[in-house]
Design a protein around this motif. Sequence first.
Motif, PDB file in Angstrom:
ATOM      1  N   ARG A 106       0.849  -1.196   0.000  1.00 17.74           N
ATOM      2  CA  ARG A 106       0.000   0.000   0.000  1.00 17.74           C
ATOM      3  C   ARG A 106       0.878   1.237   0.000  1.00 17.74           C
ATOM      4  O   ARG A 106       1.846   1.323   0.757  1.00 17.74           O
ATOM      5  CB  ARG A 106      -0.883  -0.007   1.233  1.00 17.74           C
ATOM      6  N   GLN A 107       0.515   2.199  -0.835  1.00 20.88           N
ATOM      7  CA  GLN A 107       1.223   3.472  -0.904  1.00 20.88           C
ATOM      8  C   GLN A 107       0.236   4.606  -0.643  1.00 20.88           C
ATOM      9  O   GLN A 107      -0.893   4.575  -1.130  1.00 20.88           O
ATOM     10  CB  GLN A 107       1.859   3.669  -2.282  1.00 20.88           C
ATOM     11  N   ILE A 108       0.701   5.591   0.122  1.00 16.55           N
ATOM     12  CA  ILE A 108      -0.127   6.760   0.448  1.00 16.55           C
ATOM     13  C   ILE A 108       0.704   8.008   0.175  1.00 16.55           C
ATOM     14  O   ILE A 108       1.875   8.073   0.541  1.00 16.55           O
ATOM     15  CB  ILE A 108      -0.544   6.751   1.937  1.00 16.55           C
ATOM     16  N   VAL A 109       0.090   8.985  -0.484  1.00 19.06           N
ATOM     17  CA  VAL A 109       0.758  10.259  -0.730  1.00 19.06           C
ATOM     18  C   VAL A 109      -0.203  11.387  -0.337  1.00 19.06           C
ATOM     19  O   VAL A 109      -1.421  11.259  -0.479  1.00 19.06           O
ATOM     20  CB  VAL A 109       1.208  10.400  -2.207  1.00 19.06           C
ATOM     21  N   THR A 110       0.358  12.464   0.178  1.00 18.00           N
ATOM     22  CA  THR A 110      -0.420  13.653   0.539  1.00 18.00           C
ATOM     23  C   THR A 110      -0.104  14.745  -0.478  1.00 18.00           C
ATOM     24  O   THR A 110       1.065  15.001  -0.767  1.00 18.00           O
ATOM     25  CB  THR A 110      -0.058  14.142   1.955  1.00 18.00           C
ATOM     26  N   ILE A 111      -1.159  15.339  -1.022  1.00 20.79           N
ATOM     27  CA  ILE A 111      -0.986  16.401  -2.019  1.00 20.79           C
ATOM     28  C   ILE A 111      -1.792  17.631  -1.627  1.00 20.79           C
ATOM     29  O   ILE A 111      -2.718  17.549  -0.823  1.00 20.79           O
ATOM     30  CB  ILE A 111      -1.434  15.951  -3.429  1.00 20.79           C
ATOM     31  N   ASP A 112      -1.437  18.756  -2.209  1.00 21.48           N
ATOM     32  CA  ASP A 112      -2.280  19.936  -2.202  1.00 21.48           C
ATOM     33  C   ASP A 112      -1.906  20.780  -3.419  1.00 21.48           C
ATOM     34  O   ASP A 112      -0.881  20.546  -4.057  1.00 21.48           O
ATOM     35  CB  ASP A 112      -2.205  20.731  -0.896  1.00 21.48           C
TER      36      ASP A 112
END
Length: 190
Positions: A106-112
């Motif tokens: 599982r991969q998680i990335v935070t963006i804005d």
Amino acid sequence: MTLNTHTAGLARLCGVAALSLALAGCGFQLRGAPPVPPGLQPLAVSCVKQIPAELCQAVKEQLALGEIDVRSPDEADYLLRLQGFNEDRRASAITAQAAAAEYTLRQIVTIDVLTREELPLIAETRLNSSETYRFDETNVLAKQREEQELRQQLFDRLAQQIIFRLAPLTDARIAEIRRAAEEESSRDSR
């Protein structure tokens, strides 16, 4: 006989050309990067140190497919930031001998997304992608290669999710966000 073969080939060619025109006329396009609104250009992509280079590159490739004008942060009107990344690999099934039979990656990335004035168009958002694969202790090298390929697929999926998040940011939506921020700022100053 040669004339019939030539005529049949010409008929096939005409059929393919007609089908191509019909598909082009109905708006059909190959699956790939969804259209990113032109109002979101020029755009810069910022990847902090902990973001894998493969993910950052996958995002830039998706933007290139969408014909987005990607520039340095100094030259761009908008900034897409990839800030946090986490990868997790867990055993999701075990054998009778208590060995891992399946793993979930599982991969998680935070963006804005921010304007040049640092107005958030997309607030911090966490996106994730995961995949489960079988593990075979007798074929460890092949399974390691499979896991590496799976990692790249997850990077590509995350990049596509990021592009999909950009799609609603039309000129009208950006103007609406700016107007709401100005109204809130004027109320706060009273």
